[in-house]
Every structure is written in structure tokens, then in C-alpha cells.
Design a protein around this motif. Structure first.
Motif, short mmCIF file in Angstrom:
data_model
loop_
_atom_site.label_atom_id
_atom_site.label_comp_id
_atom_site.label_asym_id
_atom_site.label_seq_id
_atom_site.Cartn_x
_atom_site.Cartn_y
_atom_site.Cartn_z
N ALA A 48 51.72 36.63 44.55
CA ALA A 48 50.44 36.23 45.11
C ALA A 48 50.39 36.62 46.58
CB ALA A 48 50.24 34.74 44.96
N MET A 49 49.18 36.72 47.10
CA MET A 49 48.99 37.03 48.52
C MET A 49 47.86 36.17 49.07
SD MET A 49 46.89 40.62 48.38
CE MET A 49 45.93 40.38 49.85
N LYS A 50 47.87 35.97 50.36
CA LYS A 50 46.80 35.24 51.02
C LYS A 50 45.79 36.24 51.54
CE LYS A 50 46.84 31.32 52.92
NZ LYS A 50 46.36 29.98 52.72
N ALA A 51 44.53 35.94 51.33
CA ALA A 51 43.43 36.72 51.91
C ALA A 51 42.52 35.72 52.60
CB ALA A 51 42.69 37.49 50.82
N GLY A 52 42.74 35.52 53.88
CA GLY A 52 42.05 34.45 54.58
C GLY A 52 42.57 33.13 54.06
N SER A 53 41.68 32.28 53.57
CA SER A 53 42.11 30.99 53.02
C SER A 53 42.34 31.05 51.51
CB SER A 53 41.04 29.93 53.33
OG SER A 53 39.82 30.27 52.71
N ARG A 54 42.06 32.19 50.90
CA ARG A 54 42.22 32.33 49.45
C ARG A 54 43.60 32.84 49.09
NH1 ARG A 54 37.36 34.13 45.91
NH2 ARG A 54 39.18 34.37 44.62
N VAL A 55 44.06 32.43 47.92
CA VAL A 55 45.30 32.94 47.36
C VAL A 55 44.90 33.81 46.17
CG1 VAL A 55 47.44 32.35 46.16
CG2 VAL A 55 46.66 30.96 48.08
N ILE A 56 45.39 35.05 46.15
CA ILE A 56 45.07 35.97 45.06
C ILE A 56 46.37 36.27 44.32
CG2 ILE A 56 44.19 38.24 44.43
CD1 ILE A 56 42.54 38.12 47.06
N ILE A 57 46.34 36.00 43.02
CA ILE A 57 47.50 36.23 42.16
C ILE A 57 47.33 37.58 41.49
CG2 ILE A 57 48.79 35.39 40.16
CD1 ILE A 57 47.54 32.58 40.91
N SER A 58 48.34 38.40 41.56
CA SER A 58 48.31 39.73 40.95
C SER A 58 48.06 39.61 39.45
CB SER A 58 49.65 40.42 41.21
OG SER A 58 49.87 41.45 40.28
N ALA A 59 47.08 40.34 38.95
CA ALA A 59 46.78 40.34 37.51
C ALA A 59 47.98 40.85 36.72
CB ALA A 59 45.54 41.19 37.23
N ASP A 60 48.65 41.88 37.23
CA ASP A 60 49.84 42.43 36.55
C ASP A 60 50.96 41.39 36.48
OD1 ASP A 60 48.65 44.89 36.10
OD2 ASP A 60 49.50 45.80 37.90
N SER A 61 51.15 40.65 37.56
CA SER A 61 52.18 39.63 37.61
C SER A 61 51.88 38.52 36.61
CB SER A 61 52.26 39.05 39.03
OG SER A 61 53.14 37.97 39.09
N LEU A 62 50.63 38.09 36.54
CA LEU A 62 50.23 37.03 35.62
C LEU A 62 50.38 37.48 34.18
CD1 LEU A 62 49.08 34.15 35.66
CD2 LEU A 62 46.81 35.15 35.59
N GLU A 63 49.93 38.69 33.89
CA GLU A 63 50.04 39.22 32.53
C GLU A 63 51.51 39.38 32.12
OE1 GLU A 63 48.74 43.23 30.12
OE2 GLU A 63 47.44 42.53 31.73
N SER A 64 52.33 39.89 33.02
CA SER A 64 53.75 40.08 32.75
C SER A 64 54.43 38.74 32.48
CB SER A 64 54.41 40.79 33.93
OG SER A 64 55.78 40.88 33.74
N PHE A 65 54.11 37.74 33.29
CA PHE A 65 54.70 36.42 33.11
C PHE A 65 54.35 35.86 31.73
CE2 PHE A 65 54.41 31.82 33.25
CZ PHE A 65 55.69 31.50 33.65
N ILE A 66 53.10 35.97 31.32
CA ILE A 66 52.67 35.44 30.03
C ILE A 66 53.33 36.21 28.89
CG2 ILE A 66 50.69 35.15 28.49
CD1 ILE A 66 50.87 33.07 30.77
N LYS A 67 53.40 37.53 29.00
CA LYS A 67 54.00 38.35 27.94
C LYS A 67 55.48 38.05 27.76
CE LYS A 67 50.86 42.25 27.79
NZ LYS A 67 50.70 43.68 28.03
N LYS A 68 56.18 37.75 28.86
CA LYS A 68 57.61 37.44 28.79
C LYS A 68 57.85 36.10 28.12
CE LYS A 68 59.08 39.93 32.90
NZ LYS A 68 59.58 39.77 34.27
N GLY A 69 56.85 35.21 28.16
CA GLY A 69 57.02 33.89 27.57
C GLY A 69 58.12 33.11 28.24
N THR A 70 58.13 33.09 29.58
CA THR A 70 59.24 32.48 30.30
C THR A 70 59.11 30.98 30.49
OG1 THR A 70 58.17 33.10 32.37
CG2 THR A 70 59.88 34.58 31.55
N MET A 71 58.04 30.37 30.04
CA MET A 71 57.93 28.91 30.12
C MET A 71 58.70 28.33 28.94
SD MET A 71 56.11 28.09 32.76
CE MET A 71 55.35 26.51 32.59
N LYS A 72 59.51 27.31 29.20
CA LYS A 72 60.33 26.69 28.17
C LYS A 72 60.04 25.20 28.13
CE LYS A 72 63.96 29.99 29.09
NZ LYS A 72 65.23 30.20 29.76
N PHE A 73 60.06 24.63 26.94
CA PHE A 73 59.92 23.20 26.80
C PHE A 73 61.25 22.53 27.08
CE2 PHE A 73 56.36 24.68 24.29
CZ PHE A 73 55.37 23.80 24.67
#
Length: 84
Positions: A48-73
Motif C-alpha cells: 500500500a502507499m499513501k496519497a495525501g490522506s488516502r491509503v491505496i492498496i495495490s490491486a496486484d498485491s490484493l489479488e495475489s494475497f487472495i489467490k495464495k489463500g494465506t489466511m488461516k483459521f
């Protein structure tokens, strides 16, 4: 600059590849909590990066995280519900 719902829909329909998401949009896109999104950014698991007061999360990073399925119960006996 604030976008109306109509402008957002038009942008989605225009075929422009999305490069980033706000934290709120990332929550909506993934159904993760805002706290989980914040933790993933803080631990470097989402880019993620800051643009003024906003935080922008990379679409590629978000998609990659979801595809990896790295959240565990966590199993019973451990605090909390999910961890990355």
C-alpha cells in the motif's frame, strides 16, 4: 475529488484496469474486516502507499494475497479467529 456511484459504475464499465483500492474498497472486495486489511498492510503482506490522506492498496498485491489463500483459521484454544 469525490466520485459519485454513477461515475464509479462508468469507470468499471469502461474497461480500464484497476490499479489500486482504498481500504474500504478492499474490505468490500474481499469481505475481510478493516482491521484485517490494516494488519496485512502493517505486516507487509499487502502493498500500500499513501496519497495525501488516502491509503491505496495495490490491486496486484490484493489479488495475489487472495489467490495464495494465506489466511488461516486458528484452532480452538488460540485467541482470535483469523491470522495471516
Amino acid at each position: 475529488m469525490t466520485h459519485t456511484n454513477k461515475q464509479r459504475k462508468e469507470r468499471k464499465m469502461s474497461g480500464i484496469k484497476r490499479l489500486g483500492y482504498s481500504k474500504k474498497e478492499a474490505v468490500e472486495a474481499t469481505t475481510l474486516s478493516l482491521r484485517s486489511i490494516d494488519n496485512l498492510i502493517a505486516t507487509g503482506k499487502l502493498k500500500a502507499m499513501k496519497a495525501g490522506s488516502r491509503v491505496i492498496i495495490s490491486a496486484d498485491s490484493l489479488e495475489s494475497f487472495i489467490k495464495k489463500g494465506t489466511m488461516k483459521f486458528r484452532t480452538s484454544g488460540q485467541e482470535g479467529g483469523l491470522h495471516a
